[in-house]
Design an enzyme around this catalytic site. Structure first.
Site, PDB file in Angstrom:
ATOM      1  N   LYS A  70       0.830  -1.209   0.000  1.00  0.00           N
ATOM      2  CA  LYS A  70       0.000   0.000   0.000  1.00  0.00           C
ATOM      3  C   LYS A  70       0.862   1.255   0.000  1.00  0.00           C
ATOM      4  O   LYS A  70       0.509   2.263  -0.559  1.00  0.00           O
ATOM      5  CB  LYS A  70      -0.899   0.017   1.242  1.00  0.00           C
ATOM      6  CG  LYS A  70      -2.197  -0.711   1.044  1.00  0.00           C
ATOM      7  CD  LYS A  70      -3.234  -0.334   2.100  1.00  0.00           C
ATOM      8  CE  LYS A  70      -2.798  -0.638   3.514  1.00  0.00           C
ATOM      9  NZ  LYS A  70      -2.732  -2.085   3.829  1.00  0.00           N
ATOM     10  N   GLU A  71       2.006   1.159   0.664  1.00  0.00           N
ATOM     11  CA  GLU A  71       2.807   2.370   0.862  1.00  0.00           C
ATOM     12  C   GLU A  71       4.119   2.391   0.091  1.00  0.00           C
ATOM     13  O   GLU A  71       4.839   3.371   0.123  1.00  0.00           O
ATOM     14  CB  GLU A  71       3.082   2.575   2.353  1.00  0.00           C
ATOM     15  CG  GLU A  71       1.939   3.254   3.057  1.00  0.00           C
ATOM     16  CD  GLU A  71       1.321   2.394   4.141  1.00  0.00           C
ATOM     17  OE1 GLU A  71       1.902   1.337   4.444  1.00  0.00           O
ATOM     18  OE2 GLU A  71       0.262   2.752   4.649  1.00  0.00           O
ATOM     19  N   ASP A 198       8.358  -6.089  12.429  1.00  0.00           N
ATOM     20  CA  ASP A 198       7.395  -6.584  11.431  1.00  0.00           C
ATOM     21  C   ASP A 198       7.913  -7.929  10.915  1.00  0.00           C
ATOM     22  O   ASP A 198       7.817  -8.247   9.742  1.00  0.00           O
ATOM     23  CB  ASP A 198       7.247  -5.564  10.287  1.00  0.00           C
ATOM     24  CG  ASP A 198       6.051  -5.854   9.386  1.00  0.00           C
ATOM     25  OD1 ASP A 198       5.167  -6.642   9.788  1.00  0.00           O
ATOM     26  OD2 ASP A 198       6.012  -5.301   8.269  1.00  0.00           O
ATOM     27  N   ASP A 215      12.533  -5.684   4.635  1.00  0.00           N
ATOM     28  CA  ASP A 215      11.429  -4.814   5.059  1.00  0.00           C
ATOM     29  C   ASP A 215      11.645  -4.254   6.466  1.00  0.00           C
ATOM     30  O   ASP A 215      10.961  -4.619   7.417  1.00  0.00           O
ATOM     31  CB  ASP A 215      10.100  -5.579   4.973  1.00  0.00           C
ATOM     32  CG  ASP A 215       8.901  -4.642   4.916  1.00  0.00           C
ATOM     33  OD1 ASP A 215       9.107  -3.418   4.991  1.00  0.00           O
ATOM     34  OD2 ASP A 215       7.757  -5.131   4.797  1.00  0.00           O
TER      35      ASP A 215
HETATM   36  N1  LIG Z   1      16.098  -6.549  -2.070  1.00  0.00           N
HETATM   37  C1  LIG Z   1      15.099  -7.118  -2.734  1.00  0.00           C
HETATM   38  N2  LIG Z   1      15.344  -7.938  -3.778  1.00  0.00           N
HETATM   39  C2  LIG Z   1      14.340  -8.528  -4.457  1.00  0.00           C
HETATM   40  N3  LIG Z   1      13.032  -8.351  -4.180  1.00  0.00           N
HETATM   41  C3  LIG Z   1      12.715  -7.551  -3.162  1.00  0.00           C
HETATM   42  C4  LIG Z   1      13.719  -6.898  -2.379  1.00  0.00           C
HETATM   43  N4  LIG Z   1      13.085  -6.178  -1.416  1.00  0.00           N
HETATM   44  C5  LIG Z   1      11.775  -6.365  -1.603  1.00  0.00           C
HETATM   45  N5  LIG Z   1      11.524  -7.196  -2.641  1.00  0.00           N
HETATM   46  C6  LIG Z   1      10.220  -7.635  -3.163  1.00  0.00           C
HETATM   47  O1  LIG Z   1       9.246  -6.642  -2.914  1.00  0.00           O
HETATM   48  C7  LIG Z   1       8.211  -7.146  -2.053  1.00  0.00           C
HETATM   49  C8  LIG Z   1       7.769  -6.060  -1.075  1.00  0.00           C
HETATM   50  O2  LIG Z   1       8.860  -5.620  -0.296  1.00  0.00           O
HETATM   51  P1  LIG Z   1       8.661  -5.087   1.185  1.00  0.00           P
HETATM   52  O3  LIG Z   1       8.046  -6.146   2.028  1.00  0.00           O
HETATM   53  O4  LIG Z   1       9.945  -4.512   1.614  1.00  0.00           O
HETATM   54  O5  LIG Z   1       7.633  -3.896   0.947  1.00  0.00           O
HETATM   55  P2  LIG Z   1       6.273  -3.546   1.717  1.00  0.00           P
HETATM   56  O6  LIG Z   1       6.049  -2.086   1.618  1.00  0.00           O
HETATM   57  O7  LIG Z   1       6.256  -4.166   3.063  1.00  0.00           O
HETATM   58  O8  LIG Z   1       5.232  -4.222   0.811  1.00  0.00           O
HETATM   59  P3  LIG Z   1       4.216  -5.373   1.226  1.00  0.00           P
HETATM   60  O9  LIG Z   1       3.093  -4.657   1.887  1.00  0.00           O
HETATM   61  O10 LIG Z   1       3.897  -6.010  -0.096  1.00  0.00           O
HETATM   62  O11 LIG Z   1       4.976  -6.292   2.162  1.00  0.00           O
HETATM   63  C9  LIG Z   1       8.805  -8.369  -1.405  1.00  0.00           C
HETATM   64  O12 LIG Z   1       7.823  -9.325  -1.085  1.00  0.00           O
HETATM   65  C10 LIG Z   1       9.756  -8.901  -2.443  1.00  0.00           C
HETATM   66  O13 LIG Z   1       9.086  -9.734  -3.355  1.00  0.00           O
HETATM   67 MG   LIG Z   2       6.668  -6.467   3.575  1.00  0.00          MG
END
Ligand SMILES: Nc1ncnc2c1ncn2[C@@H]1O[C@H](COP(=O)(O)OP(=O)(O)OP(=O)(O)O)[C@@H](O)[C@H]1O
Ligand SMILES: [Mg+2]
Length: 261
Positions: A70-71, A198, A215
């Site tokens: 979402k963010e 988290d 994350d």
């Molecule tokens: N360093 C990375 N390399 C490859 N893919 C990544 C990386 N960081 C994040 N991702 C991809 O992006 C997705 C979302 O990343 P992240 O959890 O950091 O964001 P978020 O804002 O918490 O989004 P969500 O609400 O989908 O969890 C991860 O599930 C993964 O598939």
């Molecule tokens: Mg996440």
């Protein structure tokens, strides 16, 4: 009814407006792989930041999105030497960051919190980068941080050919994974001096070399007044996941005691 003349004039005006918009769009796309369609999550300043990353030779181009919460949206980008990078872009326009104040206020590293969404989003991104860096420097398995520019975080890509490694939740798990996960929480607390806050099967990759945590936006310094509460929640959540998968594991309260010793 419009006369022919008026209709033609209107058509010309619309054409020139469309052309103008088209030009704007094209110039905004600078820095992106022209063959890929990108969504309209990029405000002007985010687009400028991505162009800046290109000019300073940190990235060559951006490919498609690999994750969208979402963010934030995460993109697969490619660096000048063909290396894969991940670009996590915090969205400024659609953010509801207010509920994140509790994770910022009370952290001694972030004492100057101004009002205003853009500032809050940028602070959040800075915090994620600081957390990731602390984690990386402590030798905890995570993506290597590259740089942070306002709301755009650049790190190494965890995966191959633009496909991220599977999330822990998407894989079959064993006792070693459980032990690995607890070791990460322990090292985060005792080496990096952080609580993830988290920690879950959705924020851990399972790779051939073991678990990789990501994350870090919510993570707090161990001196944060709610650090113990967040640590307890992290341990309980991950324990619940492994128990649901049929494993027999240590009682969370014993794990908490051991980690906080
Ligand atoms: N360093 C990375 N390399 C490859 N893919 C990544 C990386 N960081 C994040 N991702 C991809 O992006 C997705 C979302 O990343 P992240 O959890 O950091 O964001 P978020 O804002 O918490 O989004 P969500 O609400 O989908 O969890 C991860 O599930 C993964 O598939
Ligand atoms: Mg996440």
């Amino acid at each position: 009814m419009l006369t022919d003349e008026l209709q033609k004039k209107l058509a010309r005006q619309i054409d020139s407006k469309l052309l103008e918009k088209d030009r704007e769009r094209k110039s905004e796309k600078d820095g992106f792989n022209k063959n890929k369609t990108l969504d309209e999550v990029f405000d002007k300043s985010t687009t400028m930041i991505v162009s800046g990353l290109k000019n300073s030779k940190i990235i060559s181009y951006v490919n498609g999105a690999v994750g969208s919460g979402k963010e934030s949206k995460t993109y697969w980008a490619v660096g000048p030497s063909g290396n894969d990078l991940a670009l996590k872009i915090y969205l400024v326009a659609t953010s509801n960051f207010k509920k994140r104040y509790p994770y910022l206020l009370g952290d001694p590293r972030f004492t100057k919190v101004r009002k205003g969404t853009r500032h809050l989003v940028e602070l959040w991104a800075q915090k994620e980068f600081a957390n990731l860096s602390q984690c990386y420097e402590s030798g905890i398995p995570c993506a290597k941080p590259i740089t942070i520019v306002r709301n755009v975080l650049v790190m190494d890509f965890v995966g191959k050919n633009g496909v991220p490694e599977p999330l822990l939740v998407e894989t079959e798990v064993n006792y070693e994974d459980y032990e690995n996960a607890i070791t990460i929480i322990d090292d985060l607390y005792n080496k990096a001096k952080l609580v993830h806050a988290d920690f879950s099967e959705y924020n851990i990759f399972k790779t051939e070399k073991g678990l990789v945590v990501f994350d870090f936006g919510s993570s707090v310094d161990t001196r944060h007044p709610n650090a113990a509460e967040f640590l307890e929640r992290d341990i309980k959540n991950i324990t619940k996941f492994f128990v649901k998968r049929g494993l027999t594991v240590t009682n969370p309260s014993d794990v908490i005691k051991r980690i906080m010793k």
